[in-house]
Design an enzyme around this catalytic site. Sequence first.
Site, PDB file in Angstrom:
ATOM      1  N   GLU A   1     -56.916  21.698  10.837  1.00 54.32           N
ATOM      2  CA  GLU A   1     -55.672  21.451   9.675  1.00 54.32           C
ATOM      3  C   GLU A   1     -56.000  19.956   9.213  1.00 54.32           C
ATOM      4  O   GLU A   1     -55.816  19.876   7.971  1.00 54.32           O
ATOM      5  CB  GLU A   1     -54.560  21.293  10.604  1.00 54.32           C
ATOM      6  CG  GLU A   1     -54.037  22.630  11.018  1.00 54.32           C
ATOM      7  CD  GLU A   1     -54.725  23.521  12.181  1.00 54.32           C
ATOM      8  OE1 GLU A   1     -55.717  22.503  12.929  1.00 54.32           O
ATOM      9  OE2 GLU A   1     -54.578  24.550  12.489  1.00 54.32           O
TER      10      GLU A   1
ATOM     11  N   PHE B   1     -49.084  27.444  10.972  1.00 52.73           N
ATOM     12  CA  PHE B   1     -47.922  27.194  11.776  1.00 52.73           C
ATOM     13  C   PHE B   1     -47.480  25.765  11.800  1.00 52.73           C
ATOM     14  O   PHE B   1     -48.372  25.188  12.026  1.00 52.73           O
ATOM     15  CB  PHE B   1     -47.950  27.809  13.092  1.00 52.73           C
ATOM     16  CG  PHE B   1     -48.098  29.313  13.318  1.00 52.73           C
ATOM     17  CD1 PHE B   1     -46.953  30.105  13.349  1.00 52.73           C
ATOM     18  CD2 PHE B   1     -49.335  29.840  13.356  1.00 52.73           C
ATOM     19  CE1 PHE B   1     -47.038  31.555  13.468  1.00 52.73           C
ATOM     20  CE2 PHE B   1     -49.369  31.410  13.590  1.00 52.73           C
ATOM     21  CZ  PHE B   1     -48.262  32.217  13.469  1.00 52.73           C
TER      22      PHE B   1
ATOM     23  N   HIS C   1     -44.781  28.732  18.359  1.00 48.61           N
ATOM     24  CA  HIS C   1     -44.799  29.407  17.213  1.00 48.61           C
ATOM     25  C   HIS C   1     -43.178  29.193  16.614  1.00 48.61           C
ATOM     26  O   HIS C   1     -42.784  30.116  16.051  1.00 48.61           O
ATOM     27  CB  HIS C   1     -45.166  30.857  17.340  1.00 48.61           C
ATOM     28  CG  HIS C   1     -46.577  30.923  17.713  1.00 48.61           C
ATOM     29  ND1 HIS C   1     -47.012  31.085  18.758  1.00 48.61           N
ATOM     30  CD2 HIS C   1     -47.557  31.359  17.081  1.00 48.61           C
ATOM     31  CE1 HIS C   1     -48.439  31.232  19.103  1.00 48.61           C
ATOM     32  NE2 HIS C   1     -48.706  31.327  17.756  1.00 48.61           N
TER      33      HIS C   1
END
Length: 733
Positions: free
Chosen positions: A463, A486, A533
């Site tokens: 990320e 996410f 999540h």
Amino acid sequence: MATKTYMNSAGVADEKIAGKYQGLSREQLIEAYRLMYTSRKIDDREILLKRQQRIYFQISGAGHEAVGVAAAFALKPGHDWFYPYYRDRALCLALGATPYEMFLEGVGAADDPNSGGRQMPSHWSFPKLNVVTQSSPTGSQILQAVGCAEAGRYFAAHPDAAKKGGGDYREFKDVTFHGDEVTYVSLGDGTTSEGEFWEALNTASNRKLPLVFVVEDNEYAISVPVEVQTPGGNISRLVVGFPNFHFEEVDGTDPVETYAAFARAAAYCRKGNGPSFIHAHVIRPYSHSLSDDERLYRPDAERQQDAARDPITRTQMFLLREGILDEKGINRLEKQVEDDLQAAVDQALEAALPKPETVTEYVYSPYLDPTSSAFDTQPAVATGSDGKKPAPKTMADLINTTLRDEMRRDERIVIFGEDVADCSREEYLQEKLIKGKGGVFKLTAGLQAEFGSDRVFNSPLAEANIVGRATGMATRGLKPVVEIQFFDYIWPAMMQLRDELPLIRWRSNNGFSAPAVIRVAIGGYLTGGAIYHSQCGESIFTHIPGLRVVFPSNALDAAGLLRTAIRCDDPVLFLEHKRLYRETFGRAPYPGTDYMVPFGKAQVVQAGTDISVITYGAVVPRALQAAQKLEREHGVKVELIDLRCLNPFDWETIAASVRKTNRVIVAYEDTLSWGYGAEIVARIADKLFDQLDAPVRRVAAKDTFVAYQPILEDAILPQVDDLFRAMKELSEY
Ligand SMILES: Cc1ncc(C[n+]2csc(CCOP(=O)(O)OP(=O)(O)O)c2C)c(N)n1
Ligand SMILES: [Mg+2]
């Protein structure tokens, strides 16, 4: 030590730099010494100034001077791009920065070109030289340099994209690029331990980018020696496995040999063969900074060994030995440097200081205000040939269509992230063997197929890589619209999001900007999403000055706000609620190619007179259900406000509503304590205290994570019943 040049894996032979002194003229060698000596003497003057408390911090480039000068001689300011670190004083001087400009940064003067008094000394930013604003976190510049190199390549392949566009951020973003440009990025030996360093090698190697990595190895990171950072103690040995690289390992106290290494490295990159890696062995004669005393962890004998390799004395001896300058010549040169520095110091100490009232300038773009009417347009819903309005679309559909239409309109937009491409193995797409993925939620489906693999592509599973590269690209004028798969996995990018992307403009005093868009799938109510999540956490990001944070609750707003995010001139965190992607609630026909919703303007979902409920995201449909039930059963009229945009937020609409109803609930999906509602509630208590007939209430998640079992998830997240109960209680207070 002897310079080691490794054959790159592409098998291209090294460039041989012909002639004596590796092709450097006698004048250049004298100039190299002048620059190195100037660099050292600036450090000495700063140390004095710090002791006199006339500047407030000092970190030196001592021992690293030869590397900087060698690099600058092999590269071109204003043509190539530079992501240096704090030891690169000599590099910046050799590229064209002046000692006066450096002293201005030390005193924190208004005219300091680096930051206007906002950053510590040795945090370089010289827009004219393509030296990009640098920060203090070790290693956070490296992925941005990768993005910078990618942008240069992109503009070379899409020259029309560099043109000034009208009606959006492009008006304020001049793009320059050169087909043979190179991006320089440097770091210390300790910083090679940072994960972002390895993430950068990954992409530079994979994409064969024209990047020169420079590790300036002084064998210490403050007090921690190199063997603690680098298994085996030599970074060169660890990185040789990366394909497509050209490697150099060199004595970085020798300006001539180091220049030759840079010349070979730059030539390799300019030819488009791939990146280069220069490992330069240097020394650190002055402790880490003025706040450190290396005698606490380095014995005298070791320090003396270093001193014998001091690049300043070495180069001076070299000039004498080669008969390039005699002792008199050296003395004259040094005297001249010292006189010039004295004048520069005197001038800098007289320089005007920045005015306190300017502190919030350039937190956001001064050119384009995304809250303004320029971003307020009406939906244009096309009716079909049968005279019927088109079918309502989901939020997921409209985000996808908005991305597609904006990409058609603006060739500077690139999209990347994990799984966002239709298919990285393009041939499968071309041969129509597969349909393609286009995102785990399919939000980017079909975009690679339409716009090609250089505009829509997969990133590695990293990320920081996504946000760091986006920052570098946006700095150069591209408009990266990247995806974090996410919200729960945004944290590896946190250094880039907290300390880099939103600060580029402010810390460089408007010298640079990076208006990228980060799309993030967020939120729970998924039934089985569980801890990792389902997370929210938006208040962590609304707490970052410089970052716009948007959180739409329906398809129409998502389209309008996303278009504003893309066309505006600030970095935007665009939060997309997963549960709302395909919800029946809030579907809308496509509002046309120019529909925009301005930031900071709430939507009154339903007007009412008895209580104000302020919310956003997936709580909006839940609060609406509760409000409707309350009216049906008890005749209480709730005014429901959907904030839509969290930073900036619409205080006027909130205040007007509270003045009307005198009772207010702030509802949000995130955990109750320290959440987004705390700020809104505090403002109401502060500014509207005398308007209140009841305490200000919050409805939010329990202070825990979202559990997997649906019974637990229901108990944790705020439900319609919780909202109903709170509204009823408050109406009866
Ligand atoms: C992410 C981060 N962690 C810690 C620090 C504090 N710090 C500043 S410089 C430094 C050492 C850097 O060593 P190295 O990369 O070898 O560079 P050198 O200073 O030796 O040139 C540390 C730990 C920081 N600035 N950023
Ligand atoms: Mg070091």
